[in-house]
Scaffold this motif. Structure first.
Motif, PDB file in Angstrom:
ATOM      1  N   TYR A 162      57.474 -21.532  35.931  1.00 45.23           N
ATOM      2  CA  TYR A 162      58.526 -22.768  35.161  1.00 45.23           C
ATOM      3  C   TYR A 162      60.071 -22.605  35.929  1.00 45.23           C
ATOM      4  O   TYR A 162      60.429 -21.213  35.426  1.00 45.23           O
ATOM      5  CB  TYR A 162      58.438 -22.222  33.294  1.00 45.23           C
ATOM      6  CG  TYR A 162      57.280 -22.405  33.212  1.00 45.23           C
ATOM      7  CD1 TYR A 162      55.881 -22.334  33.196  1.00 45.23           C
ATOM      8  CD2 TYR A 162      57.428 -24.491  32.343  1.00 45.23           C
ATOM      9  CE1 TYR A 162      54.417 -23.241  33.457  1.00 45.23           C
ATOM     10  CE2 TYR A 162      55.878 -24.944  31.984  1.00 45.23           C
ATOM     11  CZ  TYR A 162      54.557 -23.594  31.919  1.00 45.23           C
ATOM     12  OH  TYR A 162      53.597 -24.302  31.385  1.00 45.23           O
ATOM     13  N   TYR A 163      60.581 -23.448  36.054  1.00 45.86           N
ATOM     14  CA  TYR A 163      61.881 -23.398  36.013  1.00 45.86           C
ATOM     15  C   TYR A 163      62.682 -24.581  35.384  1.00 45.86           C
ATOM     16  O   TYR A 163      62.633 -25.451  34.897  1.00 45.86           O
ATOM     17  CB  TYR A 163      62.281 -23.948  37.657  1.00 45.86           C
ATOM     18  CG  TYR A 163      60.849 -23.792  38.869  1.00 45.86           C
ATOM     19  CD1 TYR A 163      59.936 -23.533  39.185  1.00 45.86           C
ATOM     20  CD2 TYR A 163      61.657 -22.353  39.799  1.00 45.86           C
ATOM     21  CE1 TYR A 163      59.250 -22.705  40.199  1.00 45.86           C
ATOM     22  CE2 TYR A 163      61.430 -21.877  40.597  1.00 45.86           C
ATOM     23  CZ  TYR A 163      60.061 -21.933  40.752  1.00 45.86           C
ATOM     24  OH  TYR A 163      59.512 -21.428  42.052  1.00 45.86           O
ATOM     25  N   CYS A 164      64.151 -23.857  34.685  1.00 48.56           N
ATOM     26  CA  CYS A 164      64.800 -24.721  34.638  1.00 48.56           C
ATOM     27  C   CYS A 164      66.235 -24.898  34.905  1.00 48.56           C
ATOM     28  O   CYS A 164      66.059 -24.703  36.537  1.00 48.56           O
ATOM     29  CB  CYS A 164      66.383 -23.891  33.566  1.00 48.56           C
ATOM     30  SG  CYS A 164      66.658 -22.954  33.959  1.00 48.56           S
ATOM     31  N   ALA A 165      66.382 -26.366  35.211  1.00 40.85           N
ATOM     32  CA  ALA A 165      67.435 -26.703  36.214  1.00 40.85           C
ATOM     33  C   ALA A 165      68.716 -27.139  34.964  1.00 40.85           C
ATOM     34  O   ALA A 165      68.671 -28.420  34.246  1.00 40.85           O
ATOM     35  CB  ALA A 165      66.831 -27.932  37.286  1.00 40.85           C
ATOM     36  N   ALA A 166      70.249 -27.831  35.808  1.00 37.20           N
ATOM     37  CA  ALA A 166      71.018 -27.911  36.117  1.00 37.20           C
ATOM     38  C   ALA A 166      71.376 -29.432  36.464  1.00 37.20           C
ATOM     39  O   ALA A 166      71.701 -29.502  38.069  1.00 37.20           O
ATOM     40  CB  ALA A 166      72.176 -27.366  35.060  1.00 37.20           C
ATOM     41  N   ASP A 167      72.026 -30.829  35.282  1.00 41.94           N
ATOM     42  CA  ASP A 167      72.289 -31.488  36.360  1.00 41.94           C
ATOM     43  C   ASP A 167      73.830 -32.060  35.502  1.00 41.94           C
ATOM     44  O   ASP A 167      74.080 -32.069  34.327  1.00 41.94           O
ATOM     45  CB  ASP A 167      71.619 -32.677  36.097  1.00 41.94           C
ATOM     46  CG  ASP A 167      72.353 -34.293  36.147  1.00 41.94           C
ATOM     47  OD1 ASP A 167      72.031 -35.201  36.114  1.00 41.94           O
ATOM     48  OD2 ASP A 167      73.466 -33.967  36.950  1.00 41.94           O
ATOM     49  N   GLU A 168      75.280 -32.102  36.063  1.00 38.98           N
ATOM     50  CA  GLU A 168      76.438 -32.250  35.578  1.00 38.98           C
ATOM     51  C   GLU A 168      76.609 -33.827  35.715  1.00 38.98           C
ATOM     52  O   GLU A 168      77.661 -33.723  34.453  1.00 38.98           O
ATOM     53  CB  GLU A 168      77.086 -30.936  36.563  1.00 38.98           C
ATOM     54  CG  GLU A 168      77.255 -29.763  35.811  1.00 38.98           C
ATOM     55  CD  GLU A 168      78.290 -29.029  36.905  1.00 38.98           C
ATOM     56  OE1 GLU A 168      78.913 -28.302  36.023  1.00 38.98           O
ATOM     57  OE2 GLU A 168      78.114 -28.898  38.231  1.00 38.98           O
ATOM     58  N   THR A 169      76.298 -34.289  35.895  1.00 38.61           N
ATOM     59  CA  THR A 169      76.510 -36.102  36.078  1.00 38.61           C
ATOM     60  C   THR A 169      75.945 -37.133  35.407  1.00 38.61           C
ATOM     61  O   THR A 169      76.648 -37.494  35.667  1.00 38.61           O
ATOM     62  CB  THR A 169      76.139 -36.373  37.687  1.00 38.61           C
ATOM     63  OG1 THR A 169      74.610 -36.000  38.276  1.00 38.61           O
ATOM     64  CG2 THR A 169      77.354 -35.328  38.961  1.00 38.61           C
TER      65      THR A 169
END
Length: 124
Positions: free
Chosen positions: A92-99
């Motif tokens: 399982y991976y978490c991910a971040a999107d700043e846009t």
């Protein structure tokens, strides 16, 4: 330096529950997504949440069992998984999107930053 550090994965029995964590650092505001990748399969979307938690999305396969949440005061995102099934076994991976902070994405290419992954293994 932006960073996502994950924790919480382990070996569990079918029917049990697990809570995964994703600690973020170096970000201002961001949407967060969770994805998983089983052996021999492509990485797939699990859930995502907007910066202010007003919008959440789930894959059909996990609706009703998975809950995504976040605590911006501690810069931590969570994925609560209930009634685990053997087919939930994956990294399982978490991910971040700043846009797209208010419209959390459901595609891997919408996220610029990724955690290191945490293994969840469900035994039957």
């Amino acid at each position: 330096q932006v960073q996502l550090v994950q924790s919480g994965g382990r070996v569990v029995q079918a029917g049990s529950s697990l809570k995964l964590s994703c600690k973020a650092s170096g970000f201002s505001s961001y949407a967060m997504g969770w994805f998983r990748q089983a052996p021999g399969k492509e990485r797939e979307f699990v859930a995502s949440i907007s910066w202010d938690s007003s919008s959440t999305y789930y894959a059909d396969s996990v609706k009703g069992r998975f809950t995504i949440s976040r605590d911006n005061a501690s810069n931590t995102g969570y994925l609560q998984i209930n009634n685990l099934k053997p087919e939930d076994t994956a990294v399982y991976y978490c991910a971040a999107d700043e846009t797209r902070t208010s419209i959390p994405g459901t595609r891997t290419y919408e996220y610029d930053y990724w955690g290191q992954g945490t293994q969840v293994t469900v035994s039957s």
